[in-house]
Write a protein that holds these residues in place. Structure first.
Motif, mmCIF file in Angstrom:
data_model
loop_
_atom_site.group_PDB
_atom_site.id
_atom_site.type_symbol
_atom_site.label_atom_id
_atom_site.label_comp_id
_atom_site.label_asym_id
_atom_site.label_seq_id
_atom_site.Cartn_x
_atom_site.Cartn_y
_atom_site.Cartn_z
ATOM 1 N N GLN A 487 -1.074 7.166 8.767
ATOM 2 C CA GLN A 487 -1.808 8.280 8.708
ATOM 3 C C GLN A 487 -3.228 7.848 9.193
ATOM 4 O O GLN A 487 -3.389 6.755 9.342
ATOM 5 C CB GLN A 487 -2.136 9.057 7.300
ATOM 6 N N LEU A 490 -4.729 5.557 6.935
ATOM 7 C CA LEU A 490 -3.901 4.710 5.959
ATOM 8 C C LEU A 490 -2.809 3.702 6.522
ATOM 9 O O LEU A 490 -2.086 4.181 7.639
ATOM 10 C CB LEU A 490 -3.221 5.946 5.241
ATOM 11 N N ARG A 492 0.490 1.074 6.301
ATOM 12 C CA ARG A 492 1.605 0.664 5.466
ATOM 13 C C ARG A 492 2.072 -0.655 5.719
ATOM 14 O O ARG A 492 1.883 -1.193 6.820
ATOM 15 C CB ARG A 492 2.835 1.498 5.848
ATOM 16 N N PHE A 512 7.005 -2.387 0.180
ATOM 17 C CA PHE A 512 5.946 -1.872 0.764
ATOM 18 C C PHE A 512 4.780 -1.294 -0.025
ATOM 19 O O PHE A 512 4.962 -1.030 -1.177
ATOM 20 C CB PHE A 512 6.295 -1.012 2.015
ATOM 21 N N PHE A 514 0.737 0.597 0.508
ATOM 22 C CA PHE A 514 -0.102 1.401 1.393
ATOM 23 C C PHE A 514 -1.542 0.992 1.118
ATOM 24 O O PHE A 514 -1.978 0.685 -0.047
ATOM 25 C CB PHE A 514 -0.273 2.865 1.121
ATOM 26 N N HIS A 516 -5.541 1.996 1.973
ATOM 27 C CA HIS A 516 -6.482 3.236 2.668
ATOM 28 C C HIS A 516 -8.117 2.378 2.930
ATOM 29 O O HIS A 516 -8.323 1.580 2.282
ATOM 30 C CB HIS A 516 -6.649 4.186 1.424
ATOM 31 N N ASP A 518 -11.072 3.524 2.631
ATOM 32 C CA ASP A 518 -12.097 3.756 1.716
ATOM 33 C C ASP A 518 -11.979 2.906 0.563
ATOM 34 O O ASP A 518 -12.692 2.801 -0.379
ATOM 35 C CB ASP A 518 -12.214 5.106 1.595
ATOM 36 N N SER A 519 -10.755 2.479 0.156
ATOM 37 C CA SER A 519 -10.253 2.067 -1.316
ATOM 38 C C SER A 519 -11.022 0.548 -1.505
ATOM 39 O O SER A 519 -10.941 -0.237 -0.567
ATOM 40 C CB SER A 519 -8.795 2.044 -1.685
ATOM 41 N N TYR A 521 -11.275 -2.621 -3.904
ATOM 42 C CA TYR A 521 -10.534 -3.406 -4.931
ATOM 43 C C TYR A 521 -11.309 -4.712 -5.317
ATOM 44 O O TYR A 521 -12.051 -5.133 -4.480
ATOM 45 C CB TYR A 521 -9.228 -3.921 -4.565
ATOM 46 N N GLY B 52 -9.321 7.245 -2.113
ATOM 47 C CA GLY B 52 -8.559 6.472 -1.045
ATOM 48 C C GLY B 52 -7.381 6.037 -1.879
ATOM 49 O O GLY B 52 -6.069 5.908 -1.433
ATOM 50 N N ARG B 53 -7.510 5.506 -2.944
ATOM 51 C CA ARG B 53 -6.468 5.025 -3.853
ATOM 52 C C ARG B 53 -5.585 6.095 -4.289
ATOM 53 O O ARG B 53 -4.349 5.976 -4.327
ATOM 54 C CB ARG B 53 -7.088 4.455 -4.925
ATOM 55 N N ILE B 55 -4.704 8.549 -2.071
ATOM 56 C CA ILE B 55 -4.017 8.566 -0.971
ATOM 57 C C ILE B 55 -2.811 7.612 -0.936
ATOM 58 O O ILE B 55 -1.575 8.017 -0.605
ATOM 59 C CB ILE B 55 -4.686 8.837 0.019
ATOM 60 N N GLU B 56 -3.398 6.422 -1.248
ATOM 61 C CA GLU B 56 -2.264 5.294 -1.305
ATOM 62 C C GLU B 56 -1.250 5.661 -2.203
ATOM 63 O O GLU B 56 0.202 5.570 -2.019
ATOM 64 C CB GLU B 56 -2.992 4.109 -1.721
ATOM 65 N N LYS B 57 -1.398 6.100 -3.584
ATOM 66 C CA LYS B 57 -0.446 6.308 -4.581
ATOM 67 C C LYS B 57 0.482 7.460 -4.026
ATOM 68 O O LYS B 57 1.545 7.550 -4.372
ATOM 69 C CB LYS B 57 -0.939 6.615 -5.759
ATOM 70 N N ALA B 59 1.093 8.356 -1.001
ATOM 71 C CA ALA B 59 1.799 7.922 0.089
ATOM 72 C C ALA B 59 3.081 7.135 -0.462
ATOM 73 O O ALA B 59 4.435 7.594 0.182
ATOM 74 C CB ALA B 59 1.233 6.873 0.976
ATOM 75 N N GLU B 60 2.876 6.095 -1.680
ATOM 76 C CA GLU B 60 3.982 5.765 -2.045
ATOM 77 C C GLU B 60 5.077 6.884 -2.561
ATOM 78 O O GLU B 60 6.450 6.690 -2.374
ATOM 79 C CB GLU B 60 3.805 4.746 -3.097
ATOM 80 N N ALA B 63 6.906 8.506 0.290
ATOM 81 C CA ALA B 63 7.786 7.830 0.777
ATOM 82 C C ALA B 63 9.072 7.514 0.118
ATOM 83 O O ALA B 63 10.308 7.414 0.460
ATOM 84 C CB ALA B 63 7.124 6.158 1.172
ATOM 85 N N ASN B 64 8.943 7.502 -1.211
ATOM 86 C CA ASN B 64 10.259 7.338 -1.998
ATOM 87 C C ASN B 64 10.991 8.701 -2.409
ATOM 88 O O ASN B 64 12.221 8.509 -2.843
ATOM 89 C CB ASN B 64 9.660 6.650 -3.401
ATOM 90 N N VAL B 72 10.083 10.927 7.818
ATOM 91 C CA VAL B 72 9.025 9.852 7.460
ATOM 92 C C VAL B 72 7.797 9.962 8.029
ATOM 93 O O VAL B 72 6.844 9.472 7.343
ATOM 94 C CB VAL B 72 9.699 8.580 8.062
ATOM 95 N N GLN B 142 0.107 12.500 -10.540
ATOM 96 C CA GLN B 142 0.892 11.954 -9.074
ATOM 97 C C GLN B 142 0.789 13.337 -8.252
ATOM 98 O O GLN B 142 1.087 13.000 -6.929
ATOM 99 C CB GLN B 142 2.147 11.668 -9.755
ATOM 100 N N PHE B 149 -2.201 12.877 -0.319
ATOM 101 C CA PHE B 149 -1.648 12.402 0.904
ATOM 102 C C PHE B 149 -1.303 13.201 1.816
ATOM 103 O O PHE B 149 -1.582 13.245 3.233
ATOM 104 C CB PHE B 149 -0.627 11.651 0.542
ATOM 105 N N VAL B 150 -0.721 14.334 1.718
ATOM 106 C CA VAL B 150 -0.306 15.540 2.655
ATOM 107 C C VAL B 150 -1.758 15.944 3.172
ATOM 108 O O VAL B 150 -1.636 16.199 4.409
ATOM 109 C CB VAL B 150 0.292 16.518 1.808
ATOM 110 N N ASN B 152 -4.221 14.413 3.960
ATOM 111 C CA ASN B 152 -4.717 13.500 4.672
ATOM 112 C C ASN B 152 -4.335 13.705 6.197
ATOM 113 O O ASN B 152 -4.660 12.889 7.257
ATOM 114 C CB ASN B 152 -4.581 12.233 4.153
#
Lengths: 540, 295
Positions: A487, A490, A492, A512, A514, A516, A518-519, A521, B52-53, B55-57, B59-60, B63-64, B72, B142, B149-150, B152
């Motif tokens: 995305q 974003l 992967r 895998f 992801f 982003h 902006d994140s 850590y 951002g985090r 969106i990462e979560k 995305a996961e 994907a699952n 995809v 969640q 994510f969508v 985004n």
């Protein structure tokens, strides 16, 4: 006081000066401005000593001794660890109260509140980091305080009960720190506390253990009730008990006096309270100034650490359905976790710590040697050092480095991109993770020009080679990292590791994550990353 | 008294002490000032970071759980589930539905509560309820992550031209006419070269309902359509007079001719002969049998 006749009698200026003098003396609880000047110049007090007055007039000073033996005021005798512990308790109370303003002890709200504190409250992260570093330092300093007392033999008669209250204070500090651990309601907190409370379950007989566990958690698993209970323990119950024991402890310290350096008194005697006139150091001004400067200096170091070197972690929201790989207790319980790895939960989690606690409390009664001098206490000091070394070894065994390795392929990925927390890739950040396929079998220089990414791919190859070398089930291993742009902003990151097991069967592992743009850590310890400071400014 | 070697660390002069304390105090204040100055950008960076985090979560989770129907890349699968990564979806969908809230709320609501019915739409599978409040597996945070994510995709989707937009009109809802919309799902490629069966299995949306990994047994039945894991042994016994290959080909071209007991007719799309060449269908059927045999 009628103002007018006073002014007529003495004149205006001297009336005003008299009033200022009077007010000053009231503020200092009995010390005149002239005396303060003499104090600052380091001049000796007159007789009778006018600097004793605040000790009877002011509440906070009446609990402090008026003078100390010169030998115990030396920094290297006590390192002021007791004062520091007290200060940190106060410090934690204040920062904790501020944090309470933005916190709701409910699983639905707690984690959201943490994010709000970090992203929407001015000084929010700063306060949280201070509270966290204060808590960890408090555990460390209280422990060091006990080590110092042990090494100078200061627990001996007549201070056995002072030692006992000190042990209780240490236990309370540990519980206080641990109960605060759950409150952010993230994965780190949830699983550390789940492991911690599960030890209570091992208390024999089963009915007692289950009841204790149920009382602590409020349900078979930690949930809304457990969080509320830990919150109340943390902000109310434990601080109150600690407060009570602190005053008992402090009263005993003042009552018996701080024990002198062992070689300054006869064996078997305690002369801490019989201080010759020429060895007295008065609280006002000398000790007060030492303590004030010391505490300001210590605070400055804490603030410095928080500004540049320390950030409290916050992982994903607590998820009772998924245990992250390599869950660890806070560092001051690593030794316990180490014991749990080698022994049964009931023995390592309940009986041994219980024996340890009883042993600690009983030290003054077991050690009948009247001498506090190091050369007479070889057995006590050597066994103390051995205990310390054992603790350090057990702590090392408590870290994930010891005896909990997952499959090599899982470990390779975990090292660079852990399930929770930062890891090398997330710390390098989105900008240093280029799109493409990177193969451990091809020299890195041919695949990328980015320095940070090159280091990561090199570590990936080295880590695979390392496990290939030591694990007979993991042969001819190679792996790829595939980065795709899924995305806008974003990416992967797909990890694939292939190997051949000892029977010649080809195996592979895929995972895998992801990332982003902006994140952010971060690691708990280490120089902070201020990249966002320049990045946001460039963006605007 | 003998002075210890570390005597130098003892500060005795009151002036020196006051200076030390004052310096420490100034340092503390300076650090406070520094923290204060960077507080605005720090809070902004933190806000972006937690988005951002999220969106990462999301995305996961996507994907699952979501890719088997929505694709995809989120562009949907014909006859299985609509596109989300679509210009139409981000611009026109709410207007056509007459939905009063924001698209974010619409997505979050649909993820959490699912779609009520498939009665008159062409989609083979109904959208399940995902949110824990509606009996689904995802916690509220969640659901928010998946929604983030969508959403985004917006930037990317808005750049799609009408031809690129993968949106397929719903049969049960008024749809603004957008030219170039895939009124019909993709048919056989113009150059006549047969597409690979494993690609067709994904592109045609078969995997949205049929599980190729698991066997169809009495106690392990596919929810919407039979599992295909033991197709090789079962296909020949379904209809008298049809061997395995014939049965599979016939089931793709004329799904309603024979419905396995316990499943409803009309769920499987009936337009596959228009979308694949006869050669492709035969290849696909053979590939399915080979895959099942390899299990």
């Amino acid at each position: 006081m009628a103002v007018q006749p006073e002014v007529e009698k003495k004149g205006f200026m001297s009336s005003v000066l008299g009033l200022v003098d009077d007010t000053f003396t009231r503020v200092t609880a009995g010390i005149s401005p002239g005396e303060v000047r003499r104090m600052l110049r380091g001049e000796a007090p007159g007789r009778p000593n006018p600097r004793l007055k605040p000790h009877t007039e002011a509440f906070l000073l009446h609990i402090k001794p008026t003078y100390y033996h010169e030998s115990v005021t030396r920094f290297t005798h006590t390192f002021r660890l007791g004062l520091l512990s007290t200060y940190l308790f106060l410090f934690e109370t204040i920062t904790g109260l501020i944090l309470m303003v933005w916190y709701t002890p409910s699983p639905n709200q707690a984690y959201v509140d943490m994010i709000r504190l970090l992203s929407n409250v001015p000084f929010g992260q700063f306060m949280r980091d201070l509270h966290r570093i204060g808590a960890e330092l408090m555990v460390a300093i209280v422990t060091l305080h006990m080590v110092r007392t042990y090494l100078t033999g200061s627990y001996k008669a007549p201070r056995q009960f002072t030692w006992f209250t000190g042990v209780i204070l240490l236990v309370l500090t540990l519980f206080l720190s641990f109960s605060g651990y759950l409150l952010p309601w993230d994965q780190l907190a949830y699983w550390a506390v789940t492991i911690g409370t599960s030890m209570a379950e091992a208390v024999p007989p089963a009915i007692v253990g289950e009841t204790v566990n149920l009382l602590a958690r409020g349900a078979p698993d930690i949930g809304a009730n457990g969080l509320l209970r830990f919150y109340l323990l943390h902000v109310l119950f434990l601080p109150l008990i600690l407060f009570l024991f602190f005053f008992v402890h402090y009263y005993k310290v003042v009552h018996f006096g701080i024990s002198l350096p062992a070689n300054e008194e006869e064996v078997g005697q305690d002369t801490a309270n019989r201080i010759p006139a020429d060895r007295r150091v008065y609280f006002l001004p000398d000790v007060l100034m030492d303590e004030t400067v010391f505490i300001i200096g210590f605070s400055a170091i804490m603030v410095l650490a928080v500004a540049f070197f320390f950030s409290a972690p916050l992982e994903s929201i607590a998820n009772p359905q998924s245990t992250p790989l390599h869950t660890v207790a806070p560092w001051y319980f690593y030794w316990l976790q180490g014991m749990l790895k080698i022994a049964d939960k009931m023995i390592a989690g309940v009986i041994l710590p219980g024996i340890l606690l009883v042993l600690l409390i009983a030290i003054p009664y077991l050690d009948r040697n009247p001498s506090r001098r190091a050369k007479d206490r070889r057995v006590a000091i050597i066994s103390g050092v051995i205990a310390g070394v054992v603790m350090i070894i057990l702590s090392w065994m408590g870290t994930p480095q010891y005896a909990v390795s997952a499959a090599p392929a899982v470990e390779v990925v975990q090292e660079l991109m852990p399930e929770e927390g930062a890891g090398a890739i997330r710390e390098a950040g989105y900008a240093h993770v280029p799109v493409g396929v990177f193969d451990s079998r091809v020299p890195v220089e041919e695949q990328t020009t980015d320095e940070e990414w090159r280091a990561i791919v090199e570590e990936f190859s080295a880590s695979i080679a390392h496990f290939d070398g030591i694990d007979p089930e993991f042969n001819n291993a190679w792996g790829t990292i595939t980065v795709t742009q899924d995305q806008p902003s974003l990416r992967r990151i797909l990890w694939e590791i292939h190997w051949v097991d000892s029977e010649g069967v080809e195996e592979n592992f895929k995972r895998f994550f992801f990332l982003h743009e902006d994140s952010l850590y971060w690691e708990q310890y280490g120089l902070k990353d201020f990249r966002w400071l320049t990045e946001t400014q460039e963006g605007e | 008294m003998k002075r210890p070697w570390y005597n130098f660390i003892y500060v005795r002069s009151p002036i020196a002490k006051i200076l030390l304390g004052g310096a420490a105090l100034l340092l503390t204040l300076a650090l406070f000032g520094f923290t204060f100055i960077i507080e605005e950008p720090r809070m902004e960076a933190q806000t972006n970071s937690w988005t951002g985090r999220s969106i990462e979560k999301g995305a996961e989770i996507f994907a699952n759980n979501c890719t088997s129907c929505h694709g995809v890349d989120g562009k949907g699968l014909p006859g299985v589930a609509p596109a989300l990564h679509s210009h139409y979806f981000f611009t026109q969908r709410l207007t056509d539905l007459g939905y009063a809230g924001s698209l974010h709320d619409y997505v979050a609501g649909t993820v959490a509560a699912g779609r009520p019915s498939k009665a008159i739409s062409q989609w083979a599978q109904i959208m399940p309820t995902w949110g824990v409040n509606y009996g689904g597996p995802l916690r509220n945070d969640q659901v928010q992550d998946v929604t983030a994510f969508v959403m985004n995709w917006e930037q990317d989707a808005l750049q799609q031209t009408a031809e690129e937009d993968p949106w397929q009109p719903f049969q049960d809802a008024k749809t603004t006419d957008i030219s170039g919309t895939m009124a019909l799902p993709p048919s056989a490629p113009a150059d006549g070269e047969a597409r690979a069966p494993q690609d067709l299995f994904t592109v045609m949306g078969c995997q949205g309902c049929h599980n190729l990994e698991q066997d169809q047994t009495a106690d392990n039945r596919g929810a919407i359509a039979p599992n295909l894991g033991n197709l090789d042994t079962e296909a020949g016994n379904m209809v008298a007079g049809q061997d395995a290959l014939t049965y599979v080909i016939n089931s793709i071209t004329h799904p309603n001719d024979f419905i396995v007991e316990g499943y409803a007719a009309g769920i499987m799309p009936q337009n596959f002969p228009d979308r694949m060449s006869a050669e492709e269908i035969a290849n696909l059927a053979q590939w399915l049998l080979d895959q099942a045999a390899a299990n």
